[in-house]
Scaffold this motif. Structure first.
Motif, mmCIF file in Angstrom:
data_model
loop_
_atom_site.group_PDB
_atom_site.id
_atom_site.type_symbol
_atom_site.label_atom_id
_atom_site.label_comp_id
_atom_site.label_asym_id
_atom_site.label_seq_id
_atom_site.Cartn_x
_atom_site.Cartn_y
_atom_site.Cartn_z
ATOM 1 N N ASP A 412 0.704 -1.197 -0.028
ATOM 2 C CA ASP A 412 -0.058 0.238 -0.133
ATOM 3 C C ASP A 412 0.820 1.240 0.123
ATOM 4 O OD1 ASP A 412 -2.757 -1.065 -0.047
ATOM 5 O OD2 ASP A 412 -2.453 -1.546 1.987
ATOM 6 N N LEU A 413 1.827 1.277 0.615
ATOM 7 C CA LEU A 413 2.707 2.443 0.690
ATOM 8 C C LEU A 413 3.508 2.389 -0.701
ATOM 9 C CD1 LEU A 413 4.563 2.078 4.393
ATOM 10 C CD2 LEU A 413 2.502 3.113 3.583
ATOM 11 N N ALA A 414 4.025 1.596 -1.278
ATOM 12 C CA ALA A 414 4.608 1.498 -2.377
ATOM 13 C C ALA A 414 3.864 1.711 -3.688
ATOM 14 C CB ALA A 414 5.265 0.063 -2.587
ATOM 15 N N VAL A 415 2.697 1.513 -3.699
ATOM 16 C CA VAL A 415 1.718 1.916 -4.699
ATOM 17 C C VAL A 415 1.021 3.281 -4.665
ATOM 18 C CG1 VAL A 415 -0.375 1.271 -5.757
ATOM 19 C CG2 VAL A 415 1.376 -0.617 -5.264
ATOM 20 N N GLY A 416 0.831 3.393 -3.214
ATOM 21 C CA GLY A 416 0.160 4.694 -3.076
ATOM 22 C C GLY A 416 0.663 5.841 -2.645
ATOM 23 N N ILE A 417 2.274 5.757 -2.387
ATOM 24 C CA ILE A 417 2.898 6.976 -2.176
ATOM 25 C C ILE A 417 4.152 7.286 -2.968
ATOM 26 C CG2 ILE A 417 4.396 8.213 -0.228
ATOM 27 C CD1 ILE A 417 2.894 6.566 1.891
ATOM 28 N N ASP A 418 4.167 8.082 -3.811
ATOM 29 C CA ASP A 418 5.230 8.525 -5.018
ATOM 30 C C ASP A 418 6.570 8.450 -4.219
ATOM 31 O OD1 ASP A 418 3.285 8.320 -6.965
ATOM 32 O OD2 ASP A 418 3.206 10.521 -7.060
ATOM 33 N N GLY A 419 7.271 7.826 -4.626
ATOM 34 C CA GLY A 419 8.813 7.958 -3.952
ATOM 35 C C GLY A 419 9.091 6.863 -3.276
ATOM 36 N N HIS A 420 8.178 6.081 -2.490
ATOM 37 C CA HIS A 420 8.198 5.054 -1.638
ATOM 38 C C HIS A 420 8.835 3.951 -2.246
ATOM 39 C CE1 HIS A 420 7.609 3.404 2.576
ATOM 40 N NE2 HIS A 420 7.728 2.450 1.888
ATOM 41 N N ASP A 421 9.944 3.511 -1.549
ATOM 42 C CA ASP A 421 10.746 2.397 -1.982
ATOM 43 C C ASP A 421 10.081 0.926 -2.204
ATOM 44 O OD1 ASP A 421 12.729 0.641 -2.690
ATOM 45 O OD2 ASP A 421 13.814 0.390 -0.782
ATOM 46 N N PRO A 422 9.801 0.642 -3.518
ATOM 47 C CA PRO A 422 8.909 -0.497 -3.618
ATOM 48 C C PRO A 422 9.751 -1.925 -3.225
ATOM 49 C CG PRO A 422 9.665 0.143 -5.730
ATOM 50 C CD PRO A 422 10.295 1.203 -4.799
ATOM 51 N N ALA A 423 11.144 -1.784 -3.100
ATOM 52 C CA ALA A 423 11.741 -3.189 -3.071
ATOM 53 C C ALA A 423 11.485 -3.988 -1.751
ATOM 54 C CB ALA A 423 13.336 -2.818 -3.096
ATOM 55 N N PRO A 424 11.510 -3.399 -0.673
ATOM 56 C CA PRO A 424 10.852 -4.369 0.472
ATOM 57 C C PRO A 424 9.480 -5.206 0.157
ATOM 58 C CG PRO A 424 11.892 -2.384 1.194
ATOM 59 C CD PRO A 424 11.654 -2.229 -0.181
ATOM 60 N N ALA A 425 8.459 -4.575 -0.247
ATOM 61 C CA ALA A 425 7.413 -5.217 -0.800
ATOM 62 C C ALA A 425 7.343 -6.310 -1.659
ATOM 63 C CB ALA A 425 6.261 -4.268 -1.017
ATOM 64 N N GLY A 426 8.358 -5.771 -2.768
ATOM 65 C CA GLY A 426 8.577 -6.841 -4.029
ATOM 66 C C GLY A 426 9.261 -8.054 -3.428
ATOM 67 N N HIS A 427 10.320 -7.857 -2.676
ATOM 68 C CA HIS A 427 10.950 -9.072 -1.936
ATOM 69 C C HIS A 427 10.226 -9.747 -1.422
ATOM 70 C CE1 HIS A 427 14.968 -8.122 -3.680
ATOM 71 N NE2 HIS A 427 14.900 -6.961 -3.171
ATOM 72 N N ARG A 428 9.468 -9.395 -0.471
ATOM 73 C CA ARG A 428 8.515 -10.242 0.309
ATOM 74 C C ARG A 428 7.621 -10.887 -0.390
ATOM 75 N NH1 ARG A 428 8.408 -8.369 6.175
ATOM 76 N NH2 ARG A 428 10.288 -6.978 6.647
ATOM 77 N N LEU A 429 6.703 -10.434 -1.029
ATOM 78 C CA LEU A 429 5.846 -11.033 -2.255
ATOM 79 C C LEU A 429 6.627 -12.158 -2.812
ATOM 80 C CD1 LEU A 429 3.836 -7.983 -3.564
ATOM 81 C CD2 LEU A 429 2.986 -9.807 -1.828
ATOM 82 N N GLN A 430 7.900 -11.878 -3.331
ATOM 83 C CA GLN A 430 8.466 -12.973 -4.136
ATOM 84 C C GLN A 430 8.755 -14.113 -3.031
ATOM 85 O OE1 GLN A 430 12.808 -11.973 -5.436
ATOM 86 N NE2 GLN A 430 11.840 -12.575 -7.530
ATOM 87 N N THR A 431 9.104 -13.915 -1.709
ATOM 88 C CA THR A 431 9.319 -15.085 -0.799
ATOM 89 C C THR A 431 8.131 -15.935 -0.733
ATOM 90 O OG1 THR A 431 11.092 -13.670 0.277
ATOM 91 C CG2 THR A 431 10.007 -15.435 1.410
ATOM 92 N N ALA A 432 7.021 -15.088 -0.534
ATOM 93 C CA ALA A 432 5.825 -15.636 -0.372
ATOM 94 C C ALA A 432 5.236 -16.697 -1.573
ATOM 95 C CB ALA A 432 4.691 -14.623 -0.104
ATOM 96 N N VAL A 433 5.577 -16.057 -2.778
ATOM 97 C CA VAL A 433 5.057 -16.936 -3.927
ATOM 98 C C VAL A 433 6.047 -18.249 -3.720
ATOM 99 C CG1 VAL A 433 4.982 -17.042 -6.463
ATOM 100 C CG2 VAL A 433 4.413 -14.780 -5.299
ATOM 101 N N ARG A 434 7.267 -18.142 -3.849
ATOM 102 C CA ARG A 434 8.104 -19.224 -3.554
ATOM 103 C C ARG A 434 7.863 -20.219 -2.752
ATOM 104 N NH1 ARG A 434 12.759 -15.752 -4.746
ATOM 105 N NH2 ARG A 434 13.052 -15.889 -2.360
ATOM 106 N N GLY A 435 7.269 -19.585 -1.459
ATOM 107 C CA GLY A 435 7.195 -20.622 -0.250
ATOM 108 C C GLY A 435 5.817 -21.200 -0.064
ATOM 109 N N HIS A 436 4.810 -20.689 -0.707
ATOM 110 C CA HIS A 436 3.693 -21.256 -0.512
ATOM 111 C C HIS A 436 3.319 -22.406 -1.410
ATOM 112 C CE1 HIS A 436 1.282 -18.463 2.142
ATOM 113 N NE2 HIS A 436 1.717 -17.464 1.109
#
Length: 516
Positions: A412-436
């Protein structure tokens, strides 16, 4: 709510349902007066069985008996001298384990990897499942599906500034058709519950209400909850699962009117609470929000009265998530804070779960500082996680689940706030996709969709399109309105790149998928 009356009497809480209404909560004080629990009673464990001589197994008689004999051998070698604690660990009823071991029941396919995980067999049962039960599946598949199945293919994701280096991800082809998976799941549910579950399909014909609560009703409530929970996670809350959840909850609330011996009240209330959480989650998934909210509140009330702190925490976590989803993050934050009351009685996983709910509420409010602080608190709690401290229903909250849930707050921060770093959300989602794993297909598909939307919005649209196609494959056959809404959101992001062929093609495929 109009049309529903409640009153308290010495025997218990009496519920009177009129028309199509399911139930309404009795006020907390009345429930506590009617179902006060003596502190000194000793509680029998749900599903306890009298010890019986074990059946001698002949692994040479049939593939099913070989599978069962191997399971019993490995279970005992792993330190599970009886089937009860092992059944709790893999989250099925003890009857299922015993019947599989005797070779008289077909092991559900999604149970095989759980057996391997708990017994640390290196994938033995998952591989053996195909040899033991796969032939019957193949014959049924040939009857149901004309033509060959698609083979395995890979989707290459490009490296972008959100995910760093890209990695090829694979899809195991299309899932089985919904009808076939429904057939298999119904068979699994019928085996899990000693109750005749087919009676739960018809709204006008619920199972009979007993004159007195016995251990049998408690086992039935827990078996139904476990069966519905497994199907909901794998396939979503729609279709048959929605109807069964509604009817199961209606039956459970009727049981609250039945006289319950004091020695059984605590575990009876825990079983109703557990079923309320499962049924509420299914209704939440298909946007039957009022039914879901009432089921969650019944669960919380029963857990409160029964002094079941773990179930209470889970109930408030669900209430928080639902409130956040329907656009009331303040109410979601309040419920999460209620769940954290007496956090010293909760496991580290449960504390992480509730701090994650706080983070998601703050994320919706676009409060960066509080969101990051809540994610940090969730991470700190999760770092102290000891799976052996968790109740059986918290086994789902593993690394994949934690990363996926916290990623939603950061998304929500990465998409809703311009300039907010999207990397932390991206890495966590990638871990979730691999792990489920396959038992949590809905969570895997939703995390992949969110990842695709993030990359489409803040990274390389072509990479986002590749991830979007992967998300569609993972979600094929799901009956989840939440998953469908996430796809619509991805389509909106793709539409902003309409001149890029890959993004345009993804949007068209999403539209076609949502229309089927």
């Amino acid at each position: 709510m109009p049309g529903i009356l409640t009153k308290a009497s010495g025997g218990g809480v009496y519920w009177c349902c009129i028309g199509q209404q399911l139930f309404e909560l009795a006020r907390k004080a009345r429930v506590q007066m009617a179902m006060r629990i003596p502190r000194e009673i000793r509680i029998r464990r749900p599903g306890a069985h009298m010890p019986q001589p074990e059946k001698t197994l002949d692994p040479n008689r049939s593939p099913e008996e070989w599978f069962g004999a191997e399971l019993r051998l490995r279970r005992k070698a792993a330190g599970f001298k009886t089937a009860q604690p092992f059944a709790e660990k893999v989250q099925v009823s003890v009857d299922v384990i015993l019947k599989i071991e005797k070779g008289v029941y077909r092991c559900p396919q999604d149970l095989a990897p759980k057996l391997d995980e708990v017994l640390q067999t290196g994938g033995l049962f998952e591989r053996a499942w195909g040899m033991t039960f796969g032939d019957a599946d193949k014959r049924r598949a040939e009857a149901d599906i004309p033509g060959p199945r698609r083979g395995e293919r890979s989707v290459q994701t490009c490296g972008g500034r959100i995910l760093g280096r890209g990695h090829p991800t694979t899809s195991n082809g299309s899932p089985d058709p919904v009808e076939r998976r429904a057939f298999l799941a119904i068979g699994s549910l019928a085996a899990l519950a000693s109750l005749e579950l087919t009676r739960l399909f018809t709204p006008t014909e619920l199972p009979p209400t007993p004159a007195r609560i016995t251990p049998k009703e408690i086992r039935q409530l827990l078996d139904i909850a476990n069966g519905l929970h497994g199907w909901d996670n794998a396939h979503g809350g729609g279709g048959l699962i929605s109807q069964m959840s509604t009817n199961a909850m209606q039956w459970a609330t009727r049981l609250l009117s039945v006289d319950c011996p004091p020695a059984l009240k605590r575990e009876f209330l825990a079983a109703v609470a557990r079923l309320g959480l499962v049924c509420g989650a299914s209704q939440f998934d298909v946007y039957r929000h009022e039914d879901a909210r009432l089921a969650f509140r019944v669960a919380v009330e029963c857990a409160d009265v029964g002094q079941q702190w773990h179930l209470r925490a889970k109930g408030y976590s669900f209430l928080a998530r639902q409130a956040i989803w329907i656009g009331d993050p303040d109410e979601g934050l309040t419920n999460a804070e209620k769940g954290l009351v007496r956090s010293d009685r909760l496991s580290a996983s449960e504390r992480a779960m509730l701090h994650t709910a706080r983070a998601r509420a703050f994320g919706k409010l676009r409060n960066v500082q509080e969101t990051l602080a809540a994610v940090g608190a969730a991470d700190d709690a999760f770092s102290q996680r000891r799976p052996e401290d968790d109740p059986p229903w918290m086994a789902y909250y593993d690394e994949a689940q934690h990363n996926g849930d916290t990623a939603h707050a950061l998304w929500d921060l990465a998409v809703g706030i311009d300039g907010h770093d999207p990397a932390p959300a991206g890495h966590r989602l990638q871990t979730a996709v691999r792990g489920h794993g396959p038992a949590f297909q809905r969570s895997k598909a939703i995390s992949c969709t969110k990842l695709a939307s993030l990359v489409m919005r803040r990274g390389d649209p072509r990479e986002g399109a590749a991830l979007g196609h992967k998300a569609l494959e993972l979600g094929d056959g799901l009956t989840s309105l939440r998953a469908a809404d996430d796809l619509r959101e991805l389509r909106r992001f793709a539409a902003s790149h309409a001149k890029i062929p890959e993004a345009a093609a993804l949007g068209e495929r999403i539209t076609a998928s949502l229309q089927t």
